[in-house]
Design a protein around this motif. Structure first.
Motif, mmCIF file in Angstrom:
data_model
loop_
_atom_site.group_PDB
_atom_site.id
_atom_site.type_symbol
_atom_site.label_atom_id
_atom_site.label_comp_id
_atom_site.label_asym_id
_atom_site.label_seq_id
_atom_site.Cartn_x
_atom_site.Cartn_y
_atom_site.Cartn_z
ATOM 1 N N TRP A 136 15.033 11.155 -8.882
ATOM 2 C CA TRP A 136 15.440 12.306 -8.089
ATOM 3 C C TRP A 136 14.409 12.681 -7.027
ATOM 4 O O TRP A 136 13.271 13.029 -7.364
ATOM 5 N N PRO A 137 14.770 12.682 -5.751
ATOM 6 C CA PRO A 137 13.840 13.057 -4.686
ATOM 7 C C PRO A 137 13.804 14.574 -4.485
ATOM 8 O O PRO A 137 14.157 15.109 -3.424
ATOM 9 N N LEU A 242 12.201 15.481 -1.306
ATOM 10 C CA LEU A 242 10.977 14.697 -1.139
ATOM 11 C C LEU A 242 11.224 13.476 -0.258
ATOM 12 O O LEU A 242 12.355 12.975 -0.170
ATOM 13 N N GLU A 243 10.147 12.991 0.352
ATOM 14 C CA GLU A 243 10.189 11.676 0.985
ATOM 15 C C GLU A 243 10.321 10.648 -0.136
ATOM 16 O O GLU A 243 9.476 10.591 -1.025
ATOM 17 N N PRO A 244 11.373 9.829 -0.146
ATOM 18 C CA PRO A 244 11.541 8.875 -1.254
ATOM 19 C C PRO A 244 10.372 7.908 -1.340
ATOM 20 O O PRO A 244 9.929 7.370 -0.327
ATOM 21 N N ASP A 245 9.875 7.710 -2.571
ATOM 22 C CA ASP A 245 8.781 6.772 -2.778
ATOM 23 C C ASP A 245 9.239 5.543 -3.549
ATOM 24 O O ASP A 245 8.434 4.782 -4.079
ATOM 25 N N ARG A 249 14.955 6.466 -5.513
ATOM 26 C CA ARG A 249 14.987 7.805 -4.931
ATOM 27 C C ARG A 249 15.631 7.807 -3.551
ATOM 28 O O ARG A 249 16.288 8.784 -3.162
ATOM 29 N N SER A 250 15.455 6.734 -2.807
ATOM 30 C CA SER A 250 16.123 6.620 -1.515
ATOM 31 C C SER A 250 17.631 6.578 -1.694
ATOM 32 O O SER A 250 18.386 7.243 -0.965
ATOM 33 N N ASN A 251 18.090 5.807 -2.678
ATOM 34 C CA ASN A 251 19.520 5.739 -2.965
ATOM 35 C C ASN A 251 20.058 7.098 -3.393
ATOM 36 O O ASN A 251 21.157 7.505 -2.994
#
Length: 280
Positions: A136-137, A242-245, A249-251
């Protein structure tokens, strides 16, 4: 009966479920809690077939259980049932459930991150140790999942197993739900001598609540009955993305927070405000 009248006849699930200060304190210390009778037998009797039908319609598995990987064996997983029907929307966006989430976290308001049906088939495998929030971002620790069986869950199947206080440890590993996460986190639990809790058999309408960082797992299903569970994930109103790391999290940012950019409020059309103390 018209569709509108049928919907109006559904239980609204607005009535409050009273929590004690002891329950709230226990959740905040342990990162998990069981509550009995969050939904009544009568309410579950109405909603269960509606939700079960959606899961059956959207089940993507084509292989038998024994031919799938560990993640695939764990459950039939269908997300955001509330987008699929007005009946599911009534259940998922229920004020009763959302207020419990807000009270346990000690926040004024909560939004939906997403819901998931997690149906563990007869012969289904275990769910490996993991932390939900690695997916989760969300820039907060104020996240919580309600896990509610729609059918009785026997001692043989059981509820999830939680690690006491593990939500205070934060991000432990980047490994997603897998055999590797089960091994890595199992070793972590053993090395630190952490206490685990399983609430055992649950009645339909009981529910567990756990923090996004709480370590947990679930046993397989050795019975001939489908373990039908609905989960709803909440986060505190006012949280930013958040900025995905990671790719996961990007998905998640793209799927569950569409149109939201890192640093912006996590408040897309898929994240409705479902409870706030200052709103009726």
């Amino acid at each position: 009966m018209s569709k509108e009248l049928q919907l109006e006849a559904l239980p609204k699930l607005n009535e409050e479920y009273a929590l004690t200060q002891e329950q709230i304190a226990s959740y905040q210390m342990s990162g998990h809690l069981v509550l009995r009778g969050v939904a009544t037998p009568e309410e579950i009797q109405i909603y269960e077939p509606l939700l079960e039908n959606l899961v059956r319609e959207h089940n993507h598995h084509t292989k038998p259980v024994h031919e799938r990987d560990t993640y695939g064996k764990a459950f039939i997983q269908v997300g955001n049932l509330w987008e699929m029907s007005e009946e599911a929307k009534r259940f998922v966006l229920a004020r009763r459930f959302a207020k419990i989430a807000a009270d346990l976290m000690g926040v004024d308001g909560v939004r939906i991150y997403h819901d998931q049906a997690l149906f563990k088939e007869p012969g289904g495998g275990h769910t490996p140790w993991h932390q939900d929030q690695i997916y989760w971002p969300l820039d907060t620790r104020n996240t919580i999942t309600m896990w509610m069986p729609l059918v009785p869950v026997s001692e043989a199947v059981g509820s999830m197993t939680f690690v006491d206080g593990s939500h205070h440890h934060g991000h432990i590993t980047r490994e997603l739900i897998s055999d590797e996460s089960h091994k890595t986190l199992g070793s972590y639990i053993e090395a630190k001598g952490l206490n685990t809790v399983n609430y055992g058999a649950l009645t339909a309408g009981d529910a567990t609540f756990h923090s996004g960082w709480t370590l947990h797992s679930a046993p397989g299903n050795p019975t001939e009955q489908m373990r039908e569970v609905m989960t709803i994930i909440y986060f505190a109103d006012g949280v930013r993305a958040l900025e995905p790391d990671s790719k996961a999290r990007s998905n998640d940012l793209n799927r569950w927070l569409p149109g939201v950019k890192p640093g912006e409020l996590a408040a897309s059309p898929l994240n409705p405000l479902v409870y706030h103390r200052n709103q009726s």
